[in-house]
Design an enzyme around this catalytic site. Sequence first.
Site, PDB file in Angstrom:
ATOM      1  N   ASP A  10      22.044   9.293  16.376  1.00 47.74           N
ATOM      2  CA  ASP A  10      20.588   9.075  16.282  1.00 47.74           C
ATOM      3  C   ASP A  10      19.848  10.353  16.699  1.00 47.74           C
ATOM      4  O   ASP A  10      19.078  10.375  17.646  1.00 47.74           O
ATOM      5  CB  ASP A  10      20.155   7.885  17.154  1.00 47.74           C
ATOM      6  N   ASN A  39      16.971   7.105  19.235  1.00 43.26           N
ATOM      7  CA  ASN A  39      16.054   8.103  19.818  1.00 43.26           C
ATOM      8  C   ASN A  39      14.717   8.111  19.077  1.00 43.26           C
ATOM      9  O   ASN A  39      13.663   8.337  19.672  1.00 43.26           O
ATOM     10  CB  ASN A  39      16.676   9.504  19.733  1.00 43.26           C
ATOM     11  N   THR A 124      27.229   8.116  18.953  1.00 43.37           N
ATOM     12  CA  THR A 124      26.441   8.745  20.017  1.00 43.37           C
ATOM     13  C   THR A 124      25.033   8.157  20.101  1.00 43.37           C
ATOM     14  O   THR A 124      24.120   8.775  20.660  1.00 43.37           O
ATOM     15  CB  THR A 124      26.343  10.266  19.799  1.00 43.37           C
TER      16      THR A 124
HETATM   17  O1  RIB Z   1      21.346   7.719  27.351  1.00 45.28           O
HETATM   18  C1  RIB Z   1      21.646   8.865  26.586  1.00 45.28           C
HETATM   19  C2  RIB Z   1      21.818   8.515  25.145  1.00 45.28           C
HETATM   20  O2  RIB Z   1      20.611   8.000  24.631  1.00 45.28           O
HETATM   21  C3  RIB Z   1      22.140   9.736  24.267  1.00 45.28           C
HETATM   22  O3  RIB Z   1      22.936   9.331  23.189  1.00 45.28           O
HETATM   23  C4  RIB Z   1      20.803  10.179  23.780  1.00 45.28           C
HETATM   24  O4  RIB Z   1      20.877  10.854  22.507  1.00 45.28           O
HETATM   25  C5  RIB Z   1      20.112   8.854  23.608  1.00 45.28           C
HETATM   26  O5  RIB Z   1      20.510   8.335  22.345  1.00 45.28           O
HETATM   27 CA    CA Z   2      22.236   9.841  20.916  1.00 47.38          CA
END
Ligand code: RIB
Ligand code: CA
Length: 309
Positions: A10, A39, A124
Amino acid sequence: MTTPVIIDCDPGHDDAIALLLAVASSELDVLAVSTVAGNTTLDKTTRNALTVLELAGRAEIPVAIGAAGPLERELVIAEYVHGESGLDGPVLDEPTTNPVDAPASEFLASIIHASPDPVTLIPTGPLTNIAQLLLDHPDTKENIASITFMGGAAEIGNVTPNAEFNIYVDPEAAEVVSSSGLPLTMIGLEVTHQALFGEREAEALRGRGRAATFVAELLDFFVANHPRTYAAPGAPVHDVVAVAQVIDPALVTTERCGLRIDTSEGLGRGRTVVDRWHVTDWEPQVDVGFGLRRKAFSDLLIERLEMLP
Ligand code: RIB
Ligand code: CA
């Protein structure tokens, strides 16, 4: 031997840097990228993934559009961290390439089935796409080597005191993944808060190529805009640690723990309940990261980013 991987992300500053590390590393064969809302909204995370791959000269890697929101809940985004574009800081070129037509669940299933070697999934962002893949195509489990996900925390959260953002956004998806029976590695906040990148690293990267300079400009914004203060200056490049751990598992020390996800509403929402001291009868099913070889991690990231155009 290279490891075939799929990155579900994201982007998001740290996702973008994680993507660049992955495509710069010959240990990995990035078969596909899929995008999820987290995000920022799905249209922006998808645009950002395409832009980053083009910047790295890897526009041939297919990008599949995933979920615009969680399995059951309303979407929560983190523009307060990543800005309106999701990648605020550098000047962003609009991508000239397009995502594939197929939805992420179908496309990732086809990629996994076609791979001669078992595929490692590296999510991620919120785990919505991975959960949907496992729900829609359970037979893909036969050719998934493991899931190494950035998410969760054995102790303190970052979006609430109890929950890390990725798990908080879609706890039900995290529950599907954690109970999948697949080999799991959790790269949570205990280890990613040791991966602080800041001004020193930005200066080491600036001017060392187009991609490295792009990361320096991402860091300029990410560090200045990061709402947290940590043991040292800088901001945690959370997602990069998940990719780095697949490249070199020795970078992260893990402990095999039982894991449950709190899918309730209220204070406990999204908590990753990690049974580190084995006080329950839960079958330990997740390798949870606790330690990071910081200098080796930092050296690897800078070295690989400087190899990009
Ligand atoms: O808490 C951190 C995560 O949340 C990471 O993956 C960052 O990119 C957000 O997506
Ligand atoms: Ca992320």
